[in-house]
Design an enzyme around this catalytic site. Structure first.
Site, mmCIF file in Angstrom:
data_model
loop_
_atom_site.group_PDB
_atom_site.id
_atom_site.type_symbol
_atom_site.label_atom_id
_atom_site.label_comp_id
_atom_site.label_asym_id
_atom_site.label_seq_id
_atom_site.Cartn_x
_atom_site.Cartn_y
_atom_site.Cartn_z
ATOM 1 N N HIS A 134 105.366 64.832 -26.893
ATOM 2 C CA HIS A 134 104.681 65.672 -25.911
ATOM 3 C C HIS A 134 103.457 64.962 -25.331
ATOM 4 C CE1 HIS A 134 102.953 69.189 -23.980
ATOM 5 N NE2 HIS A 134 104.030 69.879 -24.291
ATOM 6 N N THR A 151 87.692 59.559 -30.282
ATOM 7 C CA THR A 151 88.845 59.930 -31.114
ATOM 8 C C THR A 151 89.524 61.221 -30.657
ATOM 9 O OG1 THR A 151 87.397 61.095 -32.678
ATOM 10 C CG2 THR A 151 87.919 58.780 -33.155
ATOM 11 N N ALA A 152 88.761 62.126 -30.048
ATOM 12 C CA ALA A 152 89.290 63.446 -29.693
ATOM 13 C C ALA A 152 89.655 63.574 -28.220
ATOM 14 C CB ALA A 152 88.289 64.540 -30.078
ATOM 15 N N GLY A 153 89.381 62.550 -27.427
ATOM 16 C CA GLY A 153 89.791 62.554 -26.029
ATOM 17 C C GLY A 153 89.086 63.584 -25.178
ATOM 18 N N GLY A 185 80.375 68.751 -20.604
ATOM 19 C CA GLY A 185 80.392 67.631 -21.528
ATOM 20 C C GLY A 185 80.146 66.302 -20.840
ATOM 21 N N HIS A 205 85.914 61.125 -25.295
ATOM 22 C CA HIS A 205 85.544 61.104 -26.710
ATOM 23 C C HIS A 205 86.386 60.033 -27.401
ATOM 24 C CE1 HIS A 205 85.112 62.389 -30.889
ATOM 25 N NE2 HIS A 205 84.110 63.172 -30.514
#
Length: 299
Positions: free
Chosen positions: A82, A170-172, A163, A168
Protein backbone atom coordinates in the site's frame (compact mmCIF):
# COMPACT_ATOMS: atom_id res chain seq x y z
CA UNK A 1 -23.00 9.77 23.18
CA UNK A 2 -24.84 12.85 21.96
CA UNK A 3 -22.49 14.05 19.23
CA UNK A 4 -20.77 11.20 17.39
CA UNK A 5 -17.81 11.54 15.04
CA UNK A 6 -16.09 8.59 13.41
CA UNK A 7 -12.34 8.49 12.84
CA UNK A 8 -10.55 5.92 10.68
CA UNK A 9 -6.79 6.45 11.15
CA UNK A 10 -4.46 4.38 8.97
CA UNK A 11 -1.08 3.42 10.42
CA UNK A 12 1.88 2.03 8.48
CA UNK A 13 2.25 -1.16 10.53
CA UNK A 14 0.49 -4.40 9.70
CA UNK A 15 2.93 -7.09 10.85
CA UNK A 16 4.23 -6.42 14.36
CA UNK A 17 1.34 -7.37 16.67
CA UNK A 18 3.01 -5.86 19.71
CA UNK A 19 3.31 -2.46 18.04
CA UNK A 20 -0.26 -2.71 16.76
CA UNK A 21 -1.54 -3.37 20.28
CA UNK A 22 0.30 -0.32 21.59
CA UNK A 23 -1.06 1.93 18.83
CA UNK A 24 -4.69 0.98 19.43
CA UNK A 25 -4.40 1.08 23.25
CA UNK A 26 -5.50 4.76 23.55
CA UNK A 27 -8.89 3.81 22.04
CA UNK A 28 -9.67 1.21 24.72
CA UNK A 29 -11.44 1.90 28.00
CA UNK A 30 -11.92 5.63 27.42
CA UNK A 31 -15.06 7.50 28.43
CA UNK A 32 -16.72 8.98 25.35
CA UNK A 33 -14.72 6.83 22.91
CA UNK A 34 -15.54 3.40 21.46
CA UNK A 35 -13.20 1.22 19.41
CA UNK A 36 -15.40 -0.41 16.79
CA UNK A 37 -12.89 -2.30 14.68
CA UNK A 38 -9.26 -2.66 13.66
CA UNK A 39 -7.69 -4.77 10.95
CA UNK A 40 -4.08 -5.29 9.95
CA UNK A 41 -2.88 -6.58 6.60
CA UNK A 42 0.61 -8.03 6.25
CA UNK A 43 0.77 -7.63 2.47
CA UNK A 44 -0.27 -3.98 2.69
CA UNK A 45 1.71 -3.64 5.96
CA UNK A 46 -1.02 -1.36 7.21
CA UNK A 47 -3.36 -1.01 10.19
CA UNK A 48 -6.84 0.48 9.76
CA UNK A 49 -8.68 1.50 12.93
CA UNK A 50 -12.33 2.50 13.20
CA UNK A 51 -13.31 4.45 16.30
CA UNK A 52 -16.22 6.69 17.23
CA UNK A 53 -16.66 9.19 20.01
CA UNK A 54 -17.63 12.58 21.29
CA UNK A 55 -15.43 15.27 19.69
CA UNK A 56 -13.15 16.11 22.65
CA UNK A 57 -12.38 12.62 24.00
CA UNK A 58 -12.01 11.34 20.44
CA UNK A 59 -9.53 14.13 19.69
CA UNK A 60 -7.45 13.26 22.75
CA UNK A 61 -7.40 9.53 21.97
CA UNK A 62 -6.40 10.10 18.34
CA UNK A 63 -3.59 12.43 19.37
CA UNK A 64 -2.28 9.87 21.84
CA UNK A 65 -2.33 7.09 19.24
CA UNK A 66 -0.52 9.30 16.72
CA UNK A 67 2.21 9.96 19.27
CA UNK A 68 2.70 6.24 19.88
CA UNK A 69 2.89 5.51 16.13
CA UNK A 70 5.42 8.29 15.56
CA UNK A 71 7.58 6.78 18.30
CA UNK A 72 7.31 3.15 17.15
CA UNK A 73 7.30 3.27 13.34
CA UNK A 74 10.36 4.01 11.22
CA UNK A 75 9.43 4.29 7.55
CA UNK A 76 13.06 3.92 6.52
CA UNK A 77 12.57 0.22 7.26
CA UNK A 78 8.97 -0.11 6.06
CA UNK A 79 7.87 -2.06 2.97
CA UNK A 80 4.37 -2.98 1.84
CA UNK A 81 1.98 -3.05 -1.09
CA UNK A 82 0.00 0.00 0.00
CA UNK A 83 1.25 3.54 -0.79
CA UNK A 84 2.27 5.45 2.34
CA UNK A 85 3.87 8.75 3.22
CA UNK A 86 3.77 8.58 6.99
CA UNK A 87 3.87 6.37 10.05
CA UNK A 88 0.37 7.74 10.55
CA UNK A 89 -0.59 7.93 6.89
CA UNK A 90 -4.08 9.42 6.95
CA UNK A 91 -6.55 10.51 9.65
CA UNK A 92 -10.09 11.18 8.39
CA UNK A 93 -12.96 12.47 10.55
CA UNK A 94 -16.51 11.61 9.50
CA UNK A 95 -19.67 13.21 10.95
CA UNK A 96 -22.11 10.50 12.09
CA UNK A 97 -24.73 11.86 14.51
CA UNK A 98 -25.70 15.41 15.53
CA UNK A 99 -22.48 16.69 13.95
CA UNK A 100 -22.14 18.80 10.81
CA UNK A 101 -19.40 18.46 8.22
CA UNK A 102 -18.23 21.93 9.30
CA UNK A 103 -17.71 20.64 12.85
CA UNK A 104 -15.76 17.65 11.54
CA UNK A 105 -13.59 20.02 9.49
CA UNK A 106 -12.94 22.17 12.55
CA UNK A 107 -11.93 19.11 14.58
CA UNK A 108 -9.56 17.92 11.83
CA UNK A 109 -7.85 21.31 11.80
CA UNK A 110 -7.59 21.34 15.59
CA UNK A 111 -5.98 17.90 15.57
CA UNK A 112 -3.71 18.85 12.67
CA UNK A 113 -2.42 21.94 14.44
CA UNK A 114 -1.71 19.97 17.62
CA UNK A 115 0.04 17.14 15.71
CA UNK A 116 2.35 19.65 14.05
CA UNK A 117 3.11 21.33 17.36
CA UNK A 118 3.33 18.30 19.66
CA UNK A 119 5.13 15.81 17.39
CA UNK A 120 6.98 18.10 14.99
CA UNK A 121 5.19 16.29 12.17
CA UNK A 122 4.24 17.98 8.86
CA UNK A 123 0.46 17.91 8.31
CA UNK A 124 -1.48 18.22 5.04
CA UNK A 125 -5.19 18.96 5.25
CA UNK A 126 -7.15 17.00 2.64
CA UNK A 127 -10.68 16.28 1.32
CA UNK A 128 -13.27 18.68 2.82
CA UNK A 129 -10.58 20.27 5.03
CA UNK A 130 -8.16 21.00 2.17
CA UNK A 131 -6.64 24.48 2.07
CA UNK A 132 -6.38 24.40 -1.75
CA UNK A 133 -8.11 22.43 -4.54
CA UNK A 134 -4.97 20.48 -5.49
CA UNK A 135 -4.82 19.07 -1.93
CA UNK A 136 -8.31 17.59 -1.84
CA UNK A 137 -7.40 14.24 -3.39
CA UNK A 138 -5.41 12.05 -1.01
CA UNK A 139 -3.61 10.35 -3.91
CA UNK A 140 -2.25 13.71 -5.06
CA UNK A 141 -1.07 14.58 -1.56
CA UNK A 142 0.56 11.18 -1.07
CA UNK A 143 2.20 11.03 -4.51
CA UNK A 144 5.93 10.41 -4.12
CA UNK A 145 5.30 8.65 -0.81
CA UNK A 146 7.74 8.77 2.09
CA UNK A 147 10.84 8.62 -0.07
CA UNK A 148 9.80 11.40 -2.45
CA UNK A 149 8.33 13.66 0.21
CA UNK A 150 11.77 14.85 1.31
CA UNK A 151 11.98 16.98 -1.86
CA UNK A 152 8.27 17.46 -2.57
CA UNK A 153 7.63 19.21 0.74
CA UNK A 154 10.14 21.92 -0.22
CA UNK A 155 8.01 23.01 -3.19
CA UNK A 156 5.92 26.15 -2.55
CA UNK A 157 2.69 24.41 -3.58
CA UNK A 158 3.33 21.58 -1.11
CA UNK A 159 4.18 23.49 2.03
CA UNK A 160 2.44 21.70 4.93
CA UNK A 161 -0.59 23.29 6.58
CA UNK A 162 0.84 22.63 10.03
CA UNK A 163 4.21 21.58 11.38
CA UNK A 164 7.68 22.03 9.90
CA UNK A 165 8.29 22.29 6.16
CA UNK A 166 10.59 19.28 6.40
CA UNK A 167 9.78 15.59 6.31
CA UNK A 168 10.04 13.89 9.69
CA UNK A 169 13.13 11.66 9.55
CA UNK A 170 11.29 8.47 10.56
CA UNK A 171 7.56 9.27 10.63
CA UNK A 172 7.28 11.16 7.34
CA UNK A 173 4.13 13.27 6.96
CA UNK A 174 0.41 12.85 7.62
CA UNK A 175 -2.84 13.80 5.89
CA UNK A 176 -5.68 14.87 8.18
CA UNK A 177 -9.14 15.90 7.07
CA UNK A 178 -12.91 15.44 7.08
CA UNK A 179 -14.86 13.40 4.55
CA UNK A 180 -17.96 11.36 3.78
CA UNK A 181 -18.08 7.70 4.89
CA UNK A 182 -15.74 5.64 2.71
CA UNK A 183 -15.97 1.93 1.95
CA UNK A 184 -12.65 0.10 1.61
CA UNK A 185 -13.52 -2.75 -0.74
CA UNK A 186 -11.05 -5.23 -2.28
CA UNK A 187 -11.70 -7.67 -5.12
CA UNK A 188 -9.42 -10.71 -5.47
CA UNK A 189 -8.42 -12.15 -8.87
CA UNK A 190 -7.25 -15.67 -9.74
CA UNK A 191 -3.99 -14.50 -11.29
CA UNK A 192 -0.54 -13.74 -9.88
CA UNK A 193 0.04 -11.23 -12.70
CA UNK A 194 0.19 -7.82 -11.03
CA UNK A 195 0.11 -6.01 -14.40
CA UNK A 196 -3.40 -7.36 -14.98
CA UNK A 197 -4.61 -6.09 -11.59
CA UNK A 198 -3.04 -2.69 -12.33
CA UNK A 199 -4.71 -2.50 -15.74
CA UNK A 200 -8.13 -3.38 -14.34
CA UNK A 201 -7.73 -0.82 -11.55
CA UNK A 202 -6.85 1.89 -14.09
CA UNK A 203 -10.00 1.15 -16.08
CA UNK A 204 -12.49 1.12 -13.20
CA UNK A 205 -11.27 4.19 -11.29
CA UNK A 206 -12.61 7.64 -12.04
CA UNK A 207 -9.27 9.18 -13.00
CA UNK A 208 -8.98 6.53 -15.75
CA UNK A 209 -12.47 7.09 -17.10
CA UNK A 210 -14.23 4.62 -14.81
CA UNK A 211 -16.67 5.00 -11.94
CA UNK A 212 -17.13 8.49 -10.50
CA UNK A 213 -16.60 7.77 -6.80
CA UNK A 214 -14.09 4.97 -7.18
CA UNK A 215 -10.34 4.92 -6.50
CA UNK A 216 -8.43 1.73 -7.26
CA UNK A 217 -4.98 0.17 -7.54
CA UNK A 218 -3.51 -3.28 -8.15
CA UNK A 219 -1.98 -5.18 -5.23
CA UNK A 220 -0.04 -8.44 -5.10
CA UNK A 221 -1.01 -10.99 -2.42
CA UNK A 222 2.17 -13.05 -2.45
CA UNK A 223 1.20 -15.50 0.28
CA UNK A 224 -1.92 -16.53 -1.68
CA UNK A 225 -0.36 -16.39 -5.13
CA UNK A 226 -3.05 -14.02 -6.42
CA UNK A 227 -3.59 -10.32 -7.01
CA UNK A 228 -6.18 -7.83 -5.88
CA UNK A 229 -7.92 -4.71 -7.08
CA UNK A 230 -7.87 -2.58 -3.94
CA UNK A 231 -10.71 -0.06 -4.03
CA UNK A 232 -11.89 2.95 -2.07
CA UNK A 233 -15.52 3.87 -2.72
CA UNK A 234 -15.60 7.51 -1.66
CA UNK A 235 -19.38 7.93 -1.87
CA UNK A 236 -21.28 4.62 -1.85
CA UNK A 237 -24.61 6.49 -2.10
CA UNK A 238 -23.70 7.66 -5.60
CA UNK A 239 -21.52 4.80 -6.86
CA UNK A 240 -22.73 1.45 -5.54
CA UNK A 241 -20.46 -1.44 -4.55
CA UNK A 242 -22.07 -3.80 -7.04
CA UNK A 243 -21.08 -1.48 -9.90
CA UNK A 244 -17.41 -1.73 -8.91
CA UNK A 245 -17.75 -5.53 -8.62
CA UNK A 246 -19.46 -5.94 -12.00
CA UNK A 247 -17.14 -3.57 -13.86
CA UNK A 248 -14.13 -5.40 -12.42
CA UNK A 249 -15.65 -8.69 -13.62
CA UNK A 250 -16.17 -7.26 -17.12
CA UNK A 251 -12.63 -5.89 -17.38
CA UNK A 252 -11.10 -9.10 -15.96
CA UNK A 253 -12.82 -11.17 -18.65
CA UNK A 254 -10.63 -9.71 -21.41
CA UNK A 255 -7.59 -11.29 -19.69
CA UNK A 256 -9.28 -14.62 -19.07
CA UNK A 257 -9.26 -13.84 -15.35
CA UNK A 258 -12.09 -14.34 -12.87
CA UNK A 259 -12.97 -13.00 -9.43
CA UNK A 260 -12.33 -15.43 -6.57
CA UNK A 261 -13.69 -13.29 -3.75
CA UNK A 262 -13.94 -9.83 -2.29
CA UNK A 263 -13.58 -8.28 1.13
CA UNK A 264 -14.59 -5.25 3.17
CA UNK A 265 -11.82 -3.62 5.21
CA UNK A 266 -13.03 -2.09 8.45
CA UNK A 267 -16.68 -1.20 8.87
CA UNK A 268 -19.27 -0.54 6.19
CA UNK A 269 -22.60 1.31 6.33
CA UNK A 270 -25.50 -1.17 6.28
CA UNK A 271 -27.12 0.75 3.44
CA UNK A 272 -24.16 -0.03 1.15
CA UNK A 273 -24.64 -3.78 1.58
CA UNK A 274 -28.43 -3.62 1.40
CA UNK A 275 -28.09 -1.78 -1.90
CA UNK A 276 -25.92 -4.59 -3.31
CA UNK A 277 -28.26 -7.28 -1.97
CA UNK A 278 -31.26 -5.53 -3.50
CA UNK A 279 -29.53 -5.45 -6.89
CA UNK A 280 -28.44 -9.10 -6.96
CA UNK A 281 -31.79 -10.37 -5.62
CA UNK A 282 -33.72 -8.26 -8.08
CA UNK A 283 -35.90 -6.79 -5.32
CA UNK A 284 -38.70 -4.54 -6.53
CA UNK A 285 -39.70 -1.32 -4.72
CA UNK A 286 -37.44 -2.20 -1.77
CA UNK A 287 -36.36 0.43 0.78
CA UNK A 288 -34.28 0.63 3.96
CA UNK A 289 -37.55 0.98 5.89
CA UNK A 290 -38.04 -2.76 5.30
CA UNK A 291 -34.80 -3.67 7.06
CA UNK A 292 -35.58 -4.94 10.57
CA UNK A 293 -32.37 -3.66 12.19
CA UNK A 294 -32.79 -0.23 10.60
CA UNK A 295 -36.30 0.12 12.03
CA UNK A 296 -35.18 -1.05 15.48
CA UNK A 297 -32.41 1.57 15.58
CA UNK A 298 -34.73 4.44 14.68
CA UNK A 299 -35.19 6.94 17.47
Amino acid sequence: MNKIIECVPNFSEGRDLQKIDQIISPFRGKQGVKLLDYSNDEDHNRLVVTVVGEPEPLRDAVLEAIGIAVKLIDLNHHTGQHPRMGAVDVVPFIPIKNVTMEEAIALSKEVGAEVGKRYNLPVFLYEKSASAPHRENLAAVRKGEFEGMAEKIKLPEWQPDFGPAERHATAGTVAIGARMPLVAYNINLNTPNLDIAHDIAKKIRFIGGGLRYCKAMGVELKDRGITQVSINMTDYTRTALYRAFELTRVEARRYGVSIVGSEIIGLVPMEALIDAASYYLGLENFSMQQVLEARIMEE
